[in-house]
Design a protein around this motif. Sequence first.
Motif, PDB file in Angstrom:
ATOM      1  N   PRO A  50     -29.592 -39.469 -16.468  1.00 33.26           N
ATOM      2  CA  PRO A  50     -29.316 -38.198 -15.455  1.00 33.26           C
ATOM      3  C   PRO A  50     -30.287 -37.950 -14.534  1.00 33.26           C
ATOM      4  O   PRO A  50     -31.410 -37.393 -15.159  1.00 33.26           O
ATOM      5  CB  PRO A  50     -28.455 -37.145 -16.578  1.00 33.26           C
ATOM      6  N   ASN A  51     -30.090 -37.861 -13.140  1.00 32.65           N
ATOM      7  CA  ASN A  51     -30.709 -37.279 -12.413  1.00 32.65           C
ATOM      8  C   ASN A  51     -32.383 -37.797 -12.312  1.00 32.65           C
ATOM      9  O   ASN A  51     -33.228 -37.279 -11.859  1.00 32.65           O
ATOM     10  CB  ASN A  51     -31.100 -35.655 -12.481  1.00 32.65           C
ATOM     11  N   GLU A  52     -32.397 -39.093 -12.624  1.00 28.38           N
ATOM     12  CA  GLU A  52     -33.450 -40.015 -12.512  1.00 28.38           C
ATOM     13  C   GLU A  52     -33.416 -41.002 -11.768  1.00 28.38           C
ATOM     14  O   GLU A  52     -34.203 -42.024 -11.672  1.00 28.38           O
ATOM     15  CB  GLU A  52     -34.168 -40.177 -13.804  1.00 28.38           C
ATOM     16  N   ALA A  53     -32.384 -41.553 -10.946  1.00 31.08           N
ATOM     17  CA  ALA A  53     -32.111 -42.400 -10.154  1.00 31.08           C
ATOM     18  C   ALA A  53     -33.334 -42.709  -8.887  1.00 31.08           C
ATOM     19  O   ALA A  53     -33.758 -41.539  -8.207  1.00 31.08           O
ATOM     20  CB  ALA A  53     -30.944 -42.398  -9.372  1.00 31.08           C
ATOM     21  N   VAL A  54     -33.784 -43.808  -8.728  1.00 34.57           N
ATOM     22  CA  VAL A  54     -34.694 -44.231  -7.815  1.00 34.57           C
ATOM     23  C   VAL A  54     -34.280 -45.520  -7.032  1.00 34.57           C
ATOM     24  O   VAL A  54     -33.867 -46.546  -7.423  1.00 34.57           O
ATOM     25  CB  VAL A  54     -36.155 -44.802  -8.466  1.00 34.57           C
ATOM     26  N   SER A  55     -34.326 -45.061  -5.638  1.00 37.31           N
ATOM     27  CA  SER A  55     -33.575 -46.009  -4.832  1.00 37.31           C
ATOM     28  C   SER A  55     -34.231 -46.981  -4.088  1.00 37.31           C
ATOM     29  O   SER A  55     -33.661 -48.146  -3.477  1.00 37.31           O
ATOM     30  CB  SER A  55     -32.932 -45.172  -3.602  1.00 37.31           C
ATOM     31  N   ASP A  56     -35.598 -47.086  -4.246  1.00 41.24           N
ATOM     32  CA  ASP A  56     -36.724 -48.093  -3.852  1.00 41.24           C
ATOM     33  C   ASP A  56     -37.295 -48.898  -4.603  1.00 41.24           C
ATOM     34  O   ASP A  56     -38.230 -49.293  -4.485  1.00 41.24           O
ATOM     35  CB  ASP A  56     -37.400 -47.380  -2.781  1.00 41.24           C
ATOM     36  N   THR A  57     -36.845 -49.111  -5.844  1.00 42.06           N
ATOM     37  CA  THR A  57     -37.392 -50.221  -6.639  1.00 42.06           C
ATOM     38  C   THR A  57     -37.584 -51.310  -6.146  1.00 42.06           C
ATOM     39  O   THR A  57     -38.675 -52.086  -6.502  1.00 42.06           O
ATOM     40  CB  THR A  57     -36.613 -50.359  -7.912  1.00 42.06           C
ATOM     41  N   ASP A  58     -36.727 -52.117  -5.364  1.00 44.75           N
ATOM     42  CA  ASP A  58     -36.910 -53.380  -4.652  1.00 44.75           C
ATOM     43  C   ASP A  58     -38.437 -53.262  -3.684  1.00 44.75           C
ATOM     44  O   ASP A  58     -39.255 -54.043  -3.724  1.00 44.75           O
ATOM     45  CB  ASP A  58     -35.905 -53.696  -3.651  1.00 44.75           C
ATOM     46  N   ARG A  59     -38.618 -52.163  -3.083  1.00 41.14           N
ATOM     47  CA  ARG A  59     -39.739 -51.868  -2.266  1.00 41.14           C
ATOM     48  C   ARG A  59     -40.834 -51.784  -3.202  1.00 41.14           C
ATOM     49  O   ARG A  59     -41.993 -52.394  -2.785  1.00 41.14           O
ATOM     50  CB  ARG A  59     -39.528 -50.723  -1.323  1.00 41.14           C
ATOM     51  N   LEU A  60     -40.784 -51.058  -4.249  1.00 44.22           N
ATOM     52  CA  LEU A  60     -42.046 -51.126  -5.175  1.00 44.22           C
ATOM     53  C   LEU A  60     -42.325 -52.336  -5.397  1.00 44.22           C
ATOM     54  O   LEU A  60     -43.629 -52.736  -5.826  1.00 44.22           O
ATOM     55  CB  LEU A  60     -41.811 -50.069  -6.226  1.00 44.22           C
ATOM     56  N   PHE A  61     -41.248 -53.187  -6.187  1.00 41.31           N
ATOM     57  CA  PHE A  61     -41.685 -54.471  -6.747  1.00 41.31           C
ATOM     58  C   PHE A  61     -42.304 -55.230  -5.571  1.00 41.31           C
ATOM     59  O   PHE A  61     -43.177 -55.962  -5.910  1.00 41.31           O
ATOM     60  CB  PHE A  61     -40.529 -54.930  -7.109  1.00 41.31           C
ATOM     61  N   ASN A  62     -41.906 -55.314  -4.260  1.00 42.53           N
ATOM     62  CA  ASN A  62     -42.424 -56.327  -3.331  1.00 42.53           C
ATOM     63  C   ASN A  62     -43.878 -55.604  -2.907  1.00 42.53           C
ATOM     64  O   ASN A  62     -44.843 -56.548  -2.834  1.00 42.53           O
ATOM     65  CB  ASN A  62     -41.373 -55.962  -2.060  1.00 42.53           C
ATOM     66  N   GLN A  63     -44.045 -54.553  -2.857  1.00 45.00           N
ATOM     67  CA  GLN A  63     -45.499 -54.042  -2.879  1.00 45.00           C
ATOM     68  C   GLN A  63     -46.384 -54.327  -3.927  1.00 45.00           C
ATOM     69  O   GLN A  63     -47.607 -54.664  -3.429  1.00 45.00           O
ATOM     70  CB  GLN A  63     -45.253 -52.488  -2.450  1.00 45.00           C
ATOM     71  N   TYR A  64     -45.674 -54.285  -5.047  1.00 38.99           N
ATOM     72  CA  TYR A  64     -46.667 -54.691  -6.238  1.00 38.99           C
ATOM     73  C   TYR A  64     -47.242 -56.027  -6.100  1.00 38.99           C
ATOM     74  O   TYR A  64     -48.129 -56.315  -6.457  1.00 38.99           O
ATOM     75  CB  TYR A  64     -45.851 -54.220  -7.678  1.00 38.99           C
ATOM     76  N   MET A  65     -46.138 -56.849  -5.962  1.00 39.06           N
ATOM     77  CA  MET A  65     -46.510 -58.330  -5.893  1.00 39.06           C
ATOM     78  C   MET A  65     -47.465 -58.611  -4.946  1.00 39.06           C
ATOM     79  O   MET A  65     -48.522 -59.710  -4.851  1.00 39.06           O
ATOM     80  CB  MET A  65     -45.095 -59.486  -5.489  1.00 39.06           C
ATOM     81  N   SER A  66     -47.396 -58.060  -3.454  1.00 40.50           N
ATOM     82  CA  SER A  66     -48.426 -58.257  -2.605  1.00 40.50           C
ATOM     83  C   SER A  66     -49.900 -57.861  -3.141  1.00 40.50           C
ATOM     84  O   SER A  66     -50.809 -58.207  -2.631  1.00 40.50           O
ATOM     85  CB  SER A  66     -47.960 -57.308  -1.214  1.00 40.50           C
ATOM     86  N   PHE A  67     -49.588 -56.566  -3.907  1.00 43.77           N
ATOM     87  CA  PHE A  67     -50.909 -55.791  -4.454  1.00 43.77           C
ATOM     88  C   PHE A  67     -51.444 -56.958  -5.337  1.00 43.77           C
ATOM     89  O   PHE A  67     -53.001 -57.113  -5.278  1.00 43.77           O
ATOM     90  CB  PHE A  67     -50.515 -54.745  -5.048  1.00 43.77           C
ATOM     91  N   VAL A  68     -50.750 -57.543  -6.176  1.00 44.03           N
ATOM     92  CA  VAL A  68     -51.371 -58.647  -7.097  1.00 44.03           C
ATOM     93  C   VAL A  68     -51.937 -59.805  -6.396  1.00 44.03           C
ATOM     94  O   VAL A  68     -52.864 -60.305  -6.833  1.00 44.03           O
ATOM     95  CB  VAL A  68     -50.363 -58.976  -8.007  1.00 44.03           C
ATOM     96  N   ARG A  69     -51.086 -60.120  -5.380  1.00 45.67           N
ATOM     97  CA  ARG A  69     -51.679 -61.541  -4.666  1.00 45.67           C
ATOM     98  C   ARG A  69     -52.879 -61.242  -4.161  1.00 45.67           C
ATOM     99  O   ARG A  69     -53.851 -62.159  -4.043  1.00 45.67           O
ATOM    100  CB  ARG A  69     -50.553 -61.803  -3.643  1.00 45.67           C
ATOM    101  N   GLU A  70     -53.159 -60.056  -3.260  1.00 45.01           N
ATOM    102  CA  GLU A  70     -54.387 -59.504  -2.817  1.00 45.01           C
ATOM    103  C   GLU A  70     -55.516 -59.604  -3.627  1.00 45.01           C
ATOM    104  O   GLU A  70     -56.687 -60.034  -3.657  1.00 45.01           O
ATOM    105  CB  GLU A  70     -54.341 -58.397  -1.984  1.00 45.01           C
ATOM    106  N   GLU A  71     -55.351 -58.855  -5.104  1.00 46.18           N
ATOM    107  CA  GLU A  71     -56.206 -58.657  -5.772  1.00 46.18           C
ATOM    108  C   GLU A  71     -56.900 -59.852  -6.530  1.00 46.18           C
ATOM    109  O   GLU A  71     -57.940 -60.086  -6.827  1.00 46.18           O
ATOM    110  CB  GLU A  71     -55.640 -57.767  -6.936  1.00 46.18           C
ATOM    111  N   THR A  72     -55.985 -60.808  -6.768  1.00 45.65           N
ATOM    112  CA  THR A  72     -56.185 -62.005  -7.539  1.00 45.65           C
ATOM    113  C   THR A  72     -57.001 -63.167  -6.785  1.00 45.65           C
ATOM    114  O   THR A  72     -57.447 -63.974  -6.994  1.00 45.65           O
ATOM    115  CB  THR A  72     -54.937 -62.901  -7.943  1.00 45.65           C
TER     116      THR A  72
END
Length: 406
Positions: free
Chosen positions: A138-160
């Motif tokens: 309850p009261n903890e919905a996050v609407s932009d998990t897709d955006r966070l995931f895509n940013q994370y994958m870009s972050f990992v790709r750059e770091e590796t």
Amino acid sequence: MHAHIVYLLAFCAVVYGDFNHSIVDTNDLSRQTKANANYLTQVLIIGAGLSGLEAARLLEQKGVKYMILEARNRSGGRVWSYRSQSGHMLDIGATWIHGIHGSIPGGLLTNPLWDLVQEAKLSTRPTEFEDILQIYPPNEAVSDTDRLFNQYMSFVREETRTNSSKLSLGYYANRFVTQMKLNNKEQNAFYSYLNHLIESNEGAELNDIGAKNFLDLTSVHYGDEHIFHKDGFMSVTNYLSNKVSHIHLNQIVSKITYNDQSVEVRTRDGHLYHAEYVLLTVPLGVLKRKQIEFSPSLPKWKLDAIDRIGYNIFEKVFLLWDRAWWNSTEFYFTRVSSNPMRMSYWVNANKWNDKPALICFFFGKSTPEYLSIQNRSILLAELQQTLQEMFPGFVIPPPSEVHVTN
């Protein structure tokens, strides 16, 4: 490498079928004389899973003499489709064809398994990771998990690009959370989303998944991922088993002796098999546990590869009802929580078949702890409590059947 032993690590498996015309139960053979317990063929295939059966089919087409040794009392290997009392087809083992395309993701080649499915005219349905119902506290919905995931994958790709290839996805996830300054609510949503998209697909926790290899291989999209919604994965092995012969069941291989001229295979019950070549399609876990002795020993590069490749636990609990008490049509249900490894990943098997069933997936190091509960009613009570938290507005009746894989 010696010319007379071929290594094939089979990660696919298949299932049960009754094919008496082509299968020999070697419990009967053990009652024969020792002289009759020696067999000679051109190619000896160890393992009657998907890889072994397909190899046998190809050899049969070419007129090459072969024989299959299978440790279980059935063909099919590590995939087993089981029909419940109420008529549900449960895939106890493998469930998905992970991409219908082959080595070129654009589709210029197709997955050979998909070619086989098309040839056999088997019924499947595509599934999509986006077909998901995300259930938040309850009261903890996050609407932009897709955006966070895509940013994370870009972050990992750059770091590796520059960092060590041995660093895990978990390492980079923790760094990403710190860099993005995610709050607790966002962290729960982010890690739960990674659990759905990565951990569940790999059958392993983020800390056990190499980041660079994941990006280079597993993260590539190979097309739609299909399931066998009507007859189960066993429909593939049923098709193959009808086209091969010379399967010897209950033959647990204990030793393989090979040289440049021939191969000798010994089983635990004393049978000896001789061949020009051996095709080894046993699961990776059999090799990692050194259940088969090789003489001479396998080459060091092969032993190193066996030790290096990860191998984890992936189990399911099937909950079946006479009628669906839920009204959601999404294929995946994901529970967002601070502990996404705990009963968070569910599949709605009612989507196409009108067979009310939910499947909870367990994977990672804590799986044995979850499923080793002596009193099964404790496990069931926790599963029902979890569902009640996910669907607070519903009255959830006890399931009519419960099936737990092992």
